[in-house]
Design a protein around this motif. Structure first.
Motif, short mmCIF file in Angstrom:
data_model
loop_
_atom_site.label_atom_id
_atom_site.label_comp_id
_atom_site.label_asym_id
_atom_site.label_seq_id
_atom_site.Cartn_x
_atom_site.Cartn_y
_atom_site.Cartn_z
N GLU A 1 -10.52 1.59 -13.61
CA GLU A 1 -10.13 2.89 -14.15
C GLU A 1 -11.28 3.88 -13.96
N GLY A 2 -10.95 5.17 -13.99
CA GLY A 2 -11.95 6.23 -13.93
C GLY A 2 -12.45 6.56 -12.54
N ALA A 3 -11.83 6.00 -11.50
CA ALA A 3 -12.28 6.26 -10.14
C ALA A 3 -11.63 7.52 -9.60
N ASP A 4 -12.36 8.26 -8.78
CA ASP A 4 -11.75 9.39 -8.08
C ASP A 4 -11.50 9.06 -6.61
N ALA A 5 -11.83 7.83 -6.20
CA ALA A 5 -11.48 7.39 -4.85
C ALA A 5 -11.56 5.88 -4.79
N ARG A 6 -10.64 5.29 -4.00
CA ARG A 6 -10.68 3.87 -3.68
C ARG A 6 -10.69 3.75 -2.16
N ILE A 7 -11.66 3.01 -1.62
CA ILE A 7 -11.79 2.85 -0.17
C ILE A 7 -11.54 1.38 0.16
N PRO A 8 -10.41 1.06 0.78
CA PRO A 8 -10.15 -0.33 1.15
C PRO A 8 -11.10 -0.78 2.26
N LEU A 9 -11.52 -2.02 2.21
CA LEU A 9 -12.46 -2.56 3.19
C LEU A 9 -11.80 -3.69 3.97
N ALA A 10 -12.14 -3.79 5.24
CA ALA A 10 -11.61 -4.85 6.09
C ALA A 10 -12.71 -5.87 6.36
N ARG A 11 -12.31 -7.15 6.51
CA ARG A 11 -13.28 -8.17 6.89
C ARG A 11 -13.75 -7.91 8.32
N ASP A 12 -15.02 -8.17 8.56
CA ASP A 12 -15.62 -7.87 9.86
C ASP A 12 -16.27 -9.13 10.40
N ALA A 13 -15.68 -9.71 11.44
CA ALA A 13 -16.21 -10.94 12.03
C ALA A 13 -17.03 -10.67 13.29
N SER A 14 -17.20 -9.40 13.65
CA SER A 14 -17.93 -9.08 14.87
C SER A 14 -19.42 -9.38 14.68
N PRO A 15 -20.14 -9.73 15.75
CA PRO A 15 -21.58 -10.02 15.62
C PRO A 15 -22.36 -8.77 15.26
N LEU A 16 -23.41 -8.96 14.47
CA LEU A 16 -24.26 -7.83 14.09
C LEU A 16 -25.12 -7.41 15.27
N ALA A 17 -25.50 -6.14 15.28
CA ALA A 17 -26.49 -5.68 16.25
C ALA A 17 -27.77 -6.48 16.05
N PRO A 18 -28.49 -6.80 17.13
CA PRO A 18 -29.67 -7.67 17.01
C PRO A 18 -30.69 -7.19 15.97
N ASP A 19 -30.95 -5.86 15.92
CA ASP A 19 -31.95 -5.38 14.96
C ASP A 19 -31.46 -5.53 13.53
N VAL A 20 -30.16 -5.34 13.30
CA VAL A 20 -29.61 -5.52 11.96
C VAL A 20 -29.63 -6.99 11.56
N ALA A 21 -29.25 -7.86 12.49
CA ALA A 21 -29.27 -9.29 12.21
C ALA A 21 -30.68 -9.77 11.87
N GLU A 22 -31.68 -9.26 12.57
CA GLU A 22 -33.07 -9.65 12.30
C GLU A 22 -33.52 -9.13 10.94
N ARG A 23 -33.17 -7.91 10.63
CA ARG A 23 -33.62 -7.33 9.37
C ARG A 23 -33.03 -8.05 8.17
N PHE A 24 -31.76 -8.46 8.27
CA PHE A 24 -31.07 -9.07 7.14
C PHE A 24 -30.89 -10.57 7.32
N ARG A 25 -31.78 -11.18 8.04
CA ARG A 25 -31.67 -12.61 8.30
C ARG A 25 -31.81 -13.44 7.02
N PHE A 26 -32.37 -12.86 5.98
CA PHE A 26 -32.57 -13.58 4.72
C PHE A 26 -31.29 -13.72 3.91
N LEU A 27 -30.23 -12.97 4.28
CA LEU A 27 -29.01 -13.00 3.48
C LEU A 27 -28.28 -14.32 3.64
N ALA A 28 -27.80 -14.85 2.50
CA ALA A 28 -26.96 -16.05 2.55
C ALA A 28 -25.59 -15.69 3.10
N ALA A 29 -24.87 -16.69 3.53
CA ALA A 29 -23.54 -16.47 4.06
C ALA A 29 -22.64 -15.85 3.00
N GLY A 30 -21.73 -15.03 3.46
CA GLY A 30 -20.79 -14.37 2.57
C GLY A 30 -19.94 -13.41 3.35
#
Length: 451
Positions: A123-152
């Protein structure tokens, strides 16, 4: 280029925009003939979050002279308990540990009115943005930067909503996993750096962060501060650095960099100033903070106000500063052999230093003191650089009125000694300084005389 929000960028950005003399020798001049000085320099960026409520001039004028450093304008109804998800870029998010089932959506509120409860619709939202699952590979620099993230689950915004992300980051927003009927299964806040770095990469090249003054003897100048998640920013300019009357100067946001700027009119050299920043703070609400400039090179005692000064002004430089010989740069960082040294400890108990200079910057100018003889010996033994700390402005040591605890002569296993230190903990003249306030400005209490 390192990310804007990373320690590497903050250090590199500081070193690139502040004259070399500020970081390496100016702020704390130690230069035995064989030694260079490394002064730790880094940026403090305003940790802001939300979008613009206009800052009324009357309210601003009151904020400029208020003793309160923060006012909560709107208090949140829902305070998220953590930020488990990450913005990877302006369009991608990842929620470590979150499952693939269920629907995902971003909810946002410009007025900080979100209400989120497990098992109920948001409740109380002025916008809802639906999100889609993304299975595409990350850009190499992004993958390197966030390599510490657990799967999810990895998520992406609809194409038609991606130009709204900058505004979204200035509002209260929450990531929700919900069932088919829109009831909340899980909710979390989102960590912002990935989106900020993607949106505002141009800010890395900004040459004018902080206060810029016109040539000595001429009027005018400008202010610039990187605060990409702020809703509104204004400056309180005090004709006298410690006076109460103030002129309110609104700053204008550059959407491509997240930098807020304003021109300064008239003769402002030596004036005091503060920023009034309106922003959304997760868990608190929409707040108005009164803060010093994170890029300031001068502040009043105890960091109450920034001061409009230029380090190119001869009046800010010691005698002989422009003629002082600078050490030649080393070819590579691996050529450094560094000795770490606490400024106050160096001479506080050194009887070969004149009493008024003990524990002060000036102790390093006593060439025949025991400490300086020892540094020269270290230089002859191969030490190339001295790392002074803490030399930047910090919060735990008052610049005016600090106290040296009176340590009693008691048994080695007595608690009296620790008790004496604890009694003046908040006013003690000693601290290692892991609580910086302004890293461009040297500590005032280490001066022989205050001005």
């Amino acid at each position: 280029m390192p990310p804007l929000s990373s320690p590497a960028f903050l250090l590199a950005k500081t070193m690139s925009r502040v004259p070399r003399s500020v970081c390496s020798t100016r702020a704390m001049t130690l230069r035995a003939s064989v030694l260079r000085v490394l002064a730790p320099c880094a940026l403090l960026l305003l940790p802001t979050p939300s979008r613009a409520l206009a800052l009324p001039q009357q309210g601003l004028a009151q904020a400029c002279v208020s003793p309160a450093l923060a006012d909560t304008l709107v208090r949140v109804r829902y305070a998220e308990t953590g930020a488990s998800a990450y913005w990877l870029s302006r369009q991608q998010l990842q929620w470590p540990g979150a499952p693939a089932d269920g629907r995902y959506a971003l909810y946002k509120s410009a007025g900080a009115t979100l209400q989120v409860a497990r098992g109920a619709a948001v409740e109380g939202a002025d916008a809802r943005i639906p999100l889609a699952r993304d299975a595409s590979p990350l850009a190499p620099d992004v993958a390197e930067r966030f390599r510490f993230l657990a799967a999810g689950v990895r998520l992406t915004l609809p194409v038609e909503r991606r130009d709204q992300v900058a505004g979204l980051l200035r509002d209260q927003h929450v990531l929700v996993r919900e069932d088919a009927d829109g009831r909340v299964l899980e909710a979390t806040g989102i960590q912002l750096p990935g989106a900020l770095d993607d949106l505002y990469a141009r800010a890395a090249d900004a040459p004018d962060l902080g206060a810029t003054l016109q040539a000595l003897g001429t009027a005018g100048g400008g202010l610039a501060v990187w605060a990409p998640t702020a809703r509104a920013v204004a400056a309180c300019v005090y004709p006298r650095a410690t006076g109460d009357s103030a002129t309110v100067v609104p700053l204008v946001r550059d959407e491509t960099t997240g930098i807020w700027r304003a021109p300064l009119r008239g003769h402002v050299r030596g004036a005091g100033y503060l920023y009034v920043v309106e922003l959304f703070v997760p868990g608190v609400g929409i707040v108005r903070n009164r803060v010093t400039d994170p890029y300031a090179v001068a502040l009043t005692a105890n960091s109450r106000r920034s001061v409009l000064l230029s380090l190119d002004d001869p009046r800010t430089q010691p005698n002989g500063w422009r003629m002082a010989r600078r050490p030649a740069p080393l070819r590579a960082a691996t050529d450094l052999t560094v000795y770490e040294l606490h400024v106050r400890d160096f001479s506080a108990q050194d009887s070969t230093v004149r009493a008024a200079w003990r524990g002060k910057y000036l102790a390093f100018t006593e060439p025949r003191s025991a400490g300086m003889r020892h540094l020269r010996a270290l230089g002859s033994a191969g030490i190339t650089d001295v790392h002074l700390l803490p030399v930047y402005d910090l919060s735990t040591v008052p610049e005016v009125g600090c106290v040296v605890p009176a340590i009693p002569s008691a048994a080695a296993n007595s608690e009296q000694q620790q008790g004496a230190v604890s009694a003046v903990r908040d006013r003690d003249c000693f601290n290692w300084g892991y609580d910086p306030v302004s890293l461009h400005r040297p500590r005032g209490e280490l001066r022989h005389r205050r001005r």
